[in-house]
Design a protein around this motif. Structure first.
Motif, PDB file in Angstrom:
ATOM      1  N   CYS A 258       0.832  -1.207   0.000  1.00 28.82           N
ATOM      2  CA  CYS A 258       0.000   0.000   0.000  1.00 28.82           C
ATOM      3  C   CYS A 258       0.864   1.254   0.000  1.00 28.82           C
ATOM      4  CB  CYS A 258      -0.934  -0.008   1.207  1.00 28.82           C
ATOM      5  SG  CYS A 258      -2.239  -1.237   1.069  1.00 28.82           S
TER       6      CYS A 258
ATOM      7  N   ILE B 269      -1.876   3.877  -1.527  1.00 22.90           N
ATOM      8  CA  ILE B 269      -3.271   3.635  -1.136  1.00 22.90           C
ATOM      9  C   ILE B 269      -3.300   3.114   0.296  1.00 22.90           C
ATOM     10  CG2 ILE B 269      -4.090   3.183  -3.475  1.00 22.90           C
ATOM     11  CD1 ILE B 269      -3.906   0.171  -2.872  1.00 22.90           C
TER      12      ILE B 269
ATOM     13  N   GLU C  65      -7.371  -0.343   3.572  1.00 22.18           N
ATOM     14  CA  GLU C  65      -8.817  -0.424   3.330  1.00 22.18           C
ATOM     15  C   GLU C  65      -9.121  -0.385   1.838  1.00 22.18           C
ATOM     16  OE1 GLU C  65      -8.147   0.796   7.438  1.00 22.18           O
ATOM     17  OE2 GLU C  65      -7.467   1.708   5.587  1.00 22.18           O
ATOM     18  N   ASP C  66      -8.428   0.522   1.130  1.00 19.10           N
ATOM     19  CA  ASP C  66      -8.613   0.599  -0.322  1.00 19.10           C
ATOM     20  C   ASP C  66      -8.240  -0.727  -0.982  1.00 19.10           C
ATOM     21  OD1 ASP C  66      -9.269   3.283   0.028  1.00 19.10           O
ATOM     22  OD2 ASP C  66      -7.271   4.008  -0.514  1.00 19.10           O
TER      23      ASP C  66
ATOM     24  N   GLN D  50     -10.843  -3.441  -0.234  1.00 14.41           N
ATOM     25  CA  GLN D  50     -12.125  -3.209  -0.893  1.00 14.41           C
ATOM     26  C   GLN D  50     -12.013  -3.245  -2.418  1.00 14.41           C
ATOM     27  OE1 GLN D  50     -15.126  -3.021   0.534  1.00 14.41           O
ATOM     28  NE2 GLN D  50     -14.135  -3.434   2.493  1.00 14.41           N
TER      29      GLN D  50
ATOM     30  N   GLU E 235     -11.059  -0.732  -4.265  1.00 12.04           N
ATOM     31  CA  GLU E 235     -11.261   0.600  -4.823  1.00 12.04           C
ATOM     32  C   GLU E 235     -10.895   1.645  -3.791  1.00 12.04           C
ATOM     33  OE1 GLU E 235     -15.305   0.309  -6.107  1.00 12.04           O
ATOM     34  OE2 GLU E 235     -16.103   0.751  -4.142  1.00 12.04           O
ATOM     35  N   VAL E 236     -10.560   2.825  -4.258  1.00 15.39           N
ATOM     36  CA  VAL E 236     -10.104   3.889  -3.364  1.00 15.39           C
ATOM     37  C   VAL E 236     -11.289   4.510  -2.637  1.00 15.39           C
ATOM     38  CG1 VAL E 236      -8.903   6.103  -3.257  1.00 15.39           C
ATOM     39  CG2 VAL E 236      -8.123   4.335  -4.841  1.00 15.39           C
ATOM     40  N   GLY E 237     -11.125   4.662  -1.296  1.00 11.77           N
ATOM     41  CA  GLY E 237     -12.118   5.352  -0.474  1.00 11.77           C
ATOM     42  C   GLY E 237     -13.447   4.651  -0.353  1.00 11.77           C
ATOM     43  N   ASN E 238     -13.454   3.375  -0.042  1.00 10.73           N
ATOM     44  CA  ASN E 238     -14.724   2.644   0.017  1.00 10.73           C
ATOM     45  C   ASN E 238     -15.015   2.071   1.401  1.00 10.73           C
ATOM     46  OD1 ASN E 238     -17.099   1.538  -0.974  1.00 10.73           O
ATOM     47  ND2 ASN E 238     -16.121  -0.387  -1.488  1.00 10.73           N
TER      48      ASN E 238
END
Length: 198
Positions: free
Chosen positions: A54, A59, A62-63, A66, A68-71
């Motif tokens: 990461c 990133i 969590e990104d 998931q 995807e970024v910011g999810n």
């Protein structure tokens, strides 16, 4: 958790940063084969590689989890993910033993049958049984090797880094069970490396 989605995110962010799979692999001390497997969604990065990966990709964990970024929130997801991956790898390695056992049993049964009937029936039938036995054994060994290659990692006893060697390096390395004499991509030394799943 979607492995394919996570793999696409890894590939996209790597390309965004202008990095090759080999660049990412060398920074993590693993083979580019492992990075390729992540990007194709065949497996997920081991928990020990998630934070450094990461950091390289820019990133959050969590990104990554998931895909995807910011999810959103992923409390406990990393622990759950690691446990699932370890369980799947252990199941695969158990399957390797089953395939090996069935292959050896079939091989010896067919060879024994060929030896017993060669005098009673005919030599061509015995030859067909021997060829069939060898084919079953060859396919079984190949499938067992592929399973061993796909499941888990090899851990260097010198620097404790984990890596997935190339299939050729694994197949042609001396071994005792699942311990193989391999070169570590991080410290570049050869050692007896043990297969690990967690």
């Amino acid at each position: 958790m979607d492995q394919i989605k996570t793999g696409r995110l890894i590939a996209a962010k790597r390309k965004e940063k202008g990095l090759t799979q080999a660049d990412v692999a060398s920074r993590l001390g693993i083979s580019d084969r492992a990075v390729s497997k992540w990007e194709r969604g065949l497996c997920l990065p081991d928990a020990s590689f998630m934070l450094p990966l990461c950091s390289i990709l820019g990133i959050s964990v969590e990104d990554l989890l998931q895909g995807e970024v910011g999810n959103g929130d992923t409390d406990g997801l990393l622990v759950e993910l690691k446990a699932k991956a370890e369980k799947a790898d252990r199941r695969l390695l158990d399957l390797e033993w089953v395939i090996g056992g069935v292959s050896f049993t079939s091989f010896f049964a067919l060879i024994l049958t060929a030896g017993l009937i060669v005098h009673e029936v005919s030599a061509p039938v015995a030859i067909i049984l021997i060829v069939l036995a060898c084919a079953i054994m060859g396919v079984g060994i190949w499938q067992a090797l592929l399973i061993e290659w796909k499941a888990g990692w090899y851990e260097c006893p010198l620097c404790h880094s984990r890596h997935v060697p190339s299939l050729a390096a694994m197949v042609f390395s001396p071994h005792m069970g699942r311990t193989r004499y391999l070169r570590c991509p991080k410290c570049a030394k050869r050692a007896w490396q043990r297969k690990v799943t967690g």
